[in-house]
Write a protein that holds these residues in place. Structure first.
Motif, mmCIF file in Angstrom:
data_model
loop_
_atom_site.group_PDB
_atom_site.id
_atom_site.type_symbol
_atom_site.label_atom_id
_atom_site.label_comp_id
_atom_site.label_asym_id
_atom_site.label_seq_id
_atom_site.Cartn_x
_atom_site.Cartn_y
_atom_site.Cartn_z
ATOM 1 N N GLU A 153 4.622 -2.214 0.529
ATOM 2 C CA GLU A 153 4.321 -3.451 -0.185
ATOM 3 C C GLU A 153 2.819 -3.638 -0.400
ATOM 4 O OE1 GLU A 153 6.183 -6.620 1.931
ATOM 5 O OE2 GLU A 153 8.209 -6.150 1.190
ATOM 6 N N ARG A 156 1.712 -2.508 -3.863
ATOM 7 C CA ARG A 156 2.458 -3.045 -5.007
ATOM 8 C C ARG A 156 1.494 -3.625 -6.050
ATOM 9 N NH1 ARG A 156 7.795 -6.201 -3.560
ATOM 10 N NH2 ARG A 156 8.190 -4.058 -2.877
ATOM 11 N N SER A 321 7.674 1.078 -4.870
ATOM 12 C CA SER A 321 7.134 -0.258 -4.600
ATOM 13 C C SER A 321 5.897 -0.526 -5.440
ATOM 14 C CB SER A 321 6.791 -0.395 -3.114
ATOM 15 O OG SER A 321 6.223 -1.652 -2.838
ATOM 16 N N LYS A 381 12.484 -2.599 -8.422
ATOM 17 C CA LYS A 381 12.827 -3.324 -7.192
ATOM 18 C C LYS A 381 14.138 -2.812 -6.615
ATOM 19 C CE LYS A 381 13.170 -7.947 -5.200
ATOM 20 N NZ LYS A 381 13.065 -9.415 -5.442
ATOM 21 N N ASN A 384 13.445 0.647 -5.149
ATOM 22 C CA ASN A 384 12.746 0.568 -3.866
ATOM 23 C C ASN A 384 13.683 0.140 -2.741
ATOM 24 O OD1 ASN A 384 10.749 -1.552 -2.053
ATOM 25 N ND2 ASN A 384 10.083 0.558 -2.334
#
Length: 414
Positions: A153, A156, A321, A381, A384
């Motif tokens: 994350e 991202r 991500s 999304k 991931n």
């Protein structure tokens, strides 16, 4: 081209009747379709057919439809091909089912190890499926997986070239990896005919192992110097196996465990996570790809064409991500060679695809069917989340991989 069978033969087919009968047969059939189903079929004295053409009186080519009064049975009950996956009974042997039923792992804050310390040489603990069950339910497994999610994350919405905070410890890690890459320049591969396993890799591995203690010690403060004995085994297992001359997701997981240990010791902090992925892990990935190519490392525990990749898993997680909410890049973009060529240096997932296409020949859908299937997912999304679940089930919950995983005071067996 056409059959000589008479049109009134029981096995005659309208598509096989002589052309000279075609217009008559078609006309009779159309007449029959235009009749009401309630009208009784006309009889013909010289034939035993149940219907006849109203124009010529001859037999029609098709049997009559059933009379409405003969239809006494109700329509068949619809039975679905399969029940929804969520209602399937648990079956540990069904990996796909396990992945579907697994919740998407979430990021977790890392608990810092507090003194007094009890550093020790880590040992193997997992030998059976019951041990895997114990491990996957433990807080340390959830925290380690949460660390992987946090790393993914942190990048991202960022390109790999975007500026990020680089602490002294991050620079120290990069220096270690650059030194290991120089070792490759100094130890050329041996001439041999074998497809896999150039034995010069053992020389490289031995030199890395000899320097490992000093490499790790440079990253630690005086208070944490005792952790060297615990960190070195994770470090040396991160670059493949000396004896088998192979590398796989288990070794990659050891590198993630090494980083996790540094995070638990407070050497790596949350503000370093972006640099850990975009600088340290990318440098590690470059080193491992070079080792794979120069020394022809054999894939360890590869699923062949049915696996995600022969060697790696984590760069796909971080890379997917990275692309979440990207305005233009979609999972299907991996099939666009121009996108791969122009953006593979900025996006980790595309870098993985570019490397796969470089080392594997033939149609992408044939040599990498799983990656090809993933390209059909509508957004990053979902990709991931699916990869995180897959990593948990296919790597962290597999005995052949985790039987080599080590436990000590930093990653305890709880």
């Amino acid at each position: 081209m056409y059959s000589n069978r008479a049109p009134n033969t029981p096995s005659a087919s309208p598509s096989l009747v002589p052309f000279k009968h075609f217009s008559t047969q078609t006309h009779c059939f159309l007449d029959k379709l235009n009749k009401s189903p309630m009208d009784p079929p006309p009889s013909h004295p010289n034939h035993h057919h149940t219907s006849a053409c109203i124009n010529c009186g001859g037999p029609t080519a098709f049997p009559p439809p059933p009379h409405i009064s003969d239809i006494n049975s109700p329509p068949p009950v619809y039975v679905p091909i399969r029940a929804p996956a969520i209602n399937l009974p648990p079956n540990p042997q069904n990996t796909q089912q396990q992945i579907i039923l697994t919740p998407v792992p979430q990021a977790q804050e890392i608990s810092i190890l507090e003194p007094p310390f009890n550093f020790q040489t880590p040992i193997k603990k997992i030998t059976s499926q019951s041990d895997i069950q114990h491990f996957k339910e433990s807080p340390v497994c959830k925290n380690f997986l949460g660390f992987v999610v946090s790393l993914s994350e942190s990048i991202r919405g960022h390109k790999l070239s975007d500026p990020c905070h680089q602490s002294g410890k991050i620079l120290g890690l990069l220096s270690v990896l650059e030194t290991l890459e120089r070792f490759v320049d100094e130890i050329p591969p041996l001439p041999q005919a074998a497809r896999y396993g150039n034995l010069a890799y053992r020389d490289w591995h031995e030199r890395m192992t000899e320097k490992a203690e000093s490499f790790v010690g440079e990253l630690l403060s005086d208070e944490l110097k005792g952790a060297v004995v615990e960190l070195v085994p994770y470090f040396t297992d991160s670059f493949g196996n000396w004896n088998r001359v192979d590398y796989g997701t288990g070794h990659e997981t050891n590198f993630a465990a090494f980083l996790y240990c540094l995070a638990r010791l407070g050497v790596i902090k949350s503000e370093d996570y972006h640099a850990v992925v975009s600088r340290v892990f990318v440098k590690y990935l470059d080193l491992m790809r070079r080792l794979q190519l120069v020394y022809s490392l054999e894939p360890a525990g590869s699923h062949g064409v049915w696996g995600l990749d022969d060697y790696h898993f984590l760069p796909f997680i971080c890379g997917s991500s990275q692309l979440v909410d990207h305005k233009y890049m979609k999972p299907k973009s991996i099939h666009n060679d121009d996108i791969i060529e122009n953006f593979s240096k900025e996006y980790l997932y595309l870098s993985c695809i570019a490397f796969v296409k470089k080392v594997k020949k033939g149609l992408f859908a044939e040599h990498s069917p799983l990656l090809d299937d993933i390209s059909g997912v509508p957004n990053w999304k979902k990709v991931n989340g699916g990869l995180l679940k897959m990593y948990k089930v296919e790597v962290l919950e597999k005995v052949p991989i985790m039987q080599h995983f080590l436990f000590g005071s930093i990653i305890p067996w709880e």
